[in-house]
Design a protein around this motif. Sequence first.
Motif, PDB file in Angstrom:
ATOM      1  N   SER A  25     -29.202  32.082 -42.175  1.00 59.28           N
ATOM      2  CA  SER A  25     -27.777  31.764 -42.276  1.00 59.28           C
ATOM      3  C   SER A  25     -27.411  31.122 -43.616  1.00 59.28           C
ATOM      4  N   PRO A  26     -28.035  30.013 -44.029  1.00 61.13           N
ATOM      5  CA  PRO A  26     -27.730  29.485 -45.364  1.00 61.13           C
ATOM      6  C   PRO A  26     -28.203  30.388 -46.495  1.00 61.13           C
ATOM      7  N   TYR A  81     -24.095  32.660 -39.300  1.00 66.98           N
ATOM      8  CA  TYR A  81     -24.926  31.975 -38.305  1.00 66.98           C
ATOM      9  C   TYR A  81     -24.990  32.794 -37.013  1.00 66.98           C
ATOM     10  N   VAL A 124     -18.784  31.038 -42.967  1.00 59.99           N
ATOM     11  CA  VAL A 124     -20.206  30.778 -42.819  1.00 59.99           C
ATOM     12  C   VAL A 124     -20.639  30.791 -41.350  1.00 59.99           C
ATOM     13  N   VAL A 181     -24.604  25.014 -44.577  1.00 62.14           N
ATOM     14  CA  VAL A 181     -23.679  26.112 -44.891  1.00 62.14           C
ATOM     15  C   VAL A 181     -22.290  25.589 -45.258  1.00 62.14           C
ATOM     16  N   GLN A 182     -21.877  24.479 -44.657  1.00 55.16           N
ATOM     17  CA  GLN A 182     -20.581  23.903 -45.047  1.00 55.16           C
ATOM     18  C   GLN A 182     -20.653  23.318 -46.449  1.00 55.16           C
ATOM     19  N   ALA A 202     -25.348  32.505 -46.917  1.00 63.08           N
ATOM     20  CA  ALA A 202     -24.264  31.727 -47.519  1.00 63.08           C
ATOM     21  C   ALA A 202     -24.455  31.567 -49.022  1.00 63.08           C
ATOM     22  N   GLY A 209     -28.787  23.404 -40.513  1.00 63.87           N
ATOM     23  CA  GLY A 209     -28.088  24.603 -40.952  1.00 63.87           C
ATOM     24  C   GLY A 209     -26.574  24.478 -41.009  1.00 63.87           C
TER      25      GLY A 209
END
Length: 202
Positions: free
Chosen positions: A13-14, A157, A153, A70-71, A17, A66
């Motif tokens: 996920s990241p 995920y 994002v 991602v934020q 991103a 995570g």
Amino acid sequence: MKLYYSPGACSLSPHIALHEAGLAYEGILTPTKTHKTPDGTDFYTINPLGYVPFLVLDDGRTLHEGPAIVQYIADLVPEKNLAPANGTFERYKLQEWLTFIGTELHKGFSPLFAPGTPDEVKTSTKERLMVRLAWVDDELAGKDYLLGDAYSVADAYLFTVTNWARLVGVDISGFTNLGTYRARVGVRPAVVAAMKAEGLIK
């Protein structure tokens, strides 16, 4: 920045991103089975929790969850619109989705990967996941992405976590909206790039 990741794990996920953001980073392969970096370093000496993702900033500060990572990545490049602006209702909807995916889906899959999980636990776990995924499928009706028309994002995920279904025998083929959504997210250049970087696709 350095991103410690394990192929196909939640660290995808990241990883996605970072590609979406177009930021320079060093990806460090850290398989969850060995907890060793390519040079043989014990990952626990880097991150005492021992799990990925783990983000190390250029100044040495770290993030190891995570949804927070991602934020952070999204907020570095606000012009990319990977997350709604802080303080807006839409940002809280993003956080709602990140929390739901993390607690209800991500952790919901965990017993299915754990060695020694009894069959009856696996069965009940799959049943619970199917209920949650059915709800997600309903929520995606008429939407391109979780927040509506705008990719975020949270979509990376959800895509990452639902990738695990086929690995553990959770049949999501009946969820039409989710299937269409996964196909849409899966062809994004950043998603393809991250999956190639992790050796998940050629």
